[in-house]
Design a protein around this motif. Structure first.
Motif, mmCIF file in Angstrom:
data_model
loop_
_atom_site.group_PDB
_atom_site.id
_atom_site.type_symbol
_atom_site.label_atom_id
_atom_site.label_comp_id
_atom_site.label_asym_id
_atom_site.label_seq_id
_atom_site.Cartn_x
_atom_site.Cartn_y
_atom_site.Cartn_z
ATOM 1 N N HIS A 3 -23.490 33.175 -12.491
ATOM 2 C CA HIS A 3 -24.279 34.417 -12.435
ATOM 3 C C HIS A 3 -25.352 34.445 -13.527
ATOM 4 C CE1 HIS A 3 -22.687 37.069 -9.349
ATOM 5 N NE2 HIS A 3 -21.448 36.895 -9.743
ATOM 6 N N HIS B 294 -17.602 30.838 -11.826
ATOM 7 C CA HIS B 294 -18.285 31.853 -11.021
ATOM 8 C C HIS B 294 -19.149 32.753 -11.905
ATOM 9 C CE1 HIS B 294 -18.274 34.774 -7.497
ATOM 10 N NE2 HIS B 294 -18.698 35.541 -8.496
ATOM 11 N N GLN C 255 -15.414 38.793 -7.934
ATOM 12 C CA GLN C 255 -15.831 38.498 -9.295
ATOM 13 C C GLN C 255 -17.272 38.911 -9.515
ATOM 14 O OE1 GLN C 255 -14.840 34.398 -10.305
ATOM 15 N NE2 GLN C 255 -13.585 34.345 -8.474
HETATM 16 ZN ZN ZN Z 1 -19.819 37.327 -8.616
#
Ligand code: ZN
Length: 169
Positions: free
Chosen positions: A134, A130, A169
């Motif tokens: 990004h 995750h 997250q």
């Molecule tokens: Zn995130």
């Protein structure tokens, strides 16, 4: 150390490809400390550079196994598959079901520039995937199998032990 503002969906910064970190200086250490503070304050388990408006390849993760500060991380090996819930501090109020590798080996540099190889599994591996997404401008909503409504989420929490509790997250 300071709490930074979390960038939310709609801001272009979340959609940029981040540049590598080249200088391992005091400024980098301060940024990583701020990111950790910001993540803990928001009760998240991970935070990446773009989420605080910094387009560099940095992320912090703490899924309950201690704080990891990842600089210039690269996934070098994956194994298996897992499907579970994800949320994101930059996409507030939503969650979705995402399929990820079950085991992820990541190479990165620590805050001093020393190389580290880390093998992660299950929820930790999910967080690594995750956060690294990004750094390439990718959000979990781009790859989720489906969105999970508040109602469905509550039912899952009551009935289905296989889903982890929600952690943004
Ligand atoms: Zn995130």
């Amino acid at each position: 150390m300071a709490i930074r503002k979390i960038v939310e969906i709609g801001d272009d910064k979340l959609r940029k490809v981040c540049k590598p970190v080249e200088k391992f200086d005091k400024r980098l250490k301060a940024l990583l400390d701020d990111m950790a503070d910001t993540m803990y304050k928001a009760e998240g388990v991970g935070l990446a550079g773009p989420q605080v408006g910094i387009l560099r390849r940095v992320a912090v993760i703490d899924v309950g196994e201690g704080l990891f500060k990842l600089v210039n991380p690269v996934i070098v090996e994956t194994e298996g598959e897992q499907t579970g819930l994800e949320g994101c501090l930059s996409v507030p109020g939503r969650r979705g079901e995402v399929t990820r590798p079950n085991i992820v080996t990541v190479q990165y540099q620590d805050e001093n520039g020393e190389p580290v190889t880390l093998r992660t599994s299950e929820f930790f591996a999910r967080a690594v995937c995750h956060e690294l997404d990004h750094l390439d401008g990718v959000l979990y909503i781009d790859k989720m199998n489906r969105e999970i409504s508040d109602e469905e989420y509550e039912e899952m929490m009551e009935e289905d032990e296989e889903y982890d509790e929600e952690d943004d997250q």
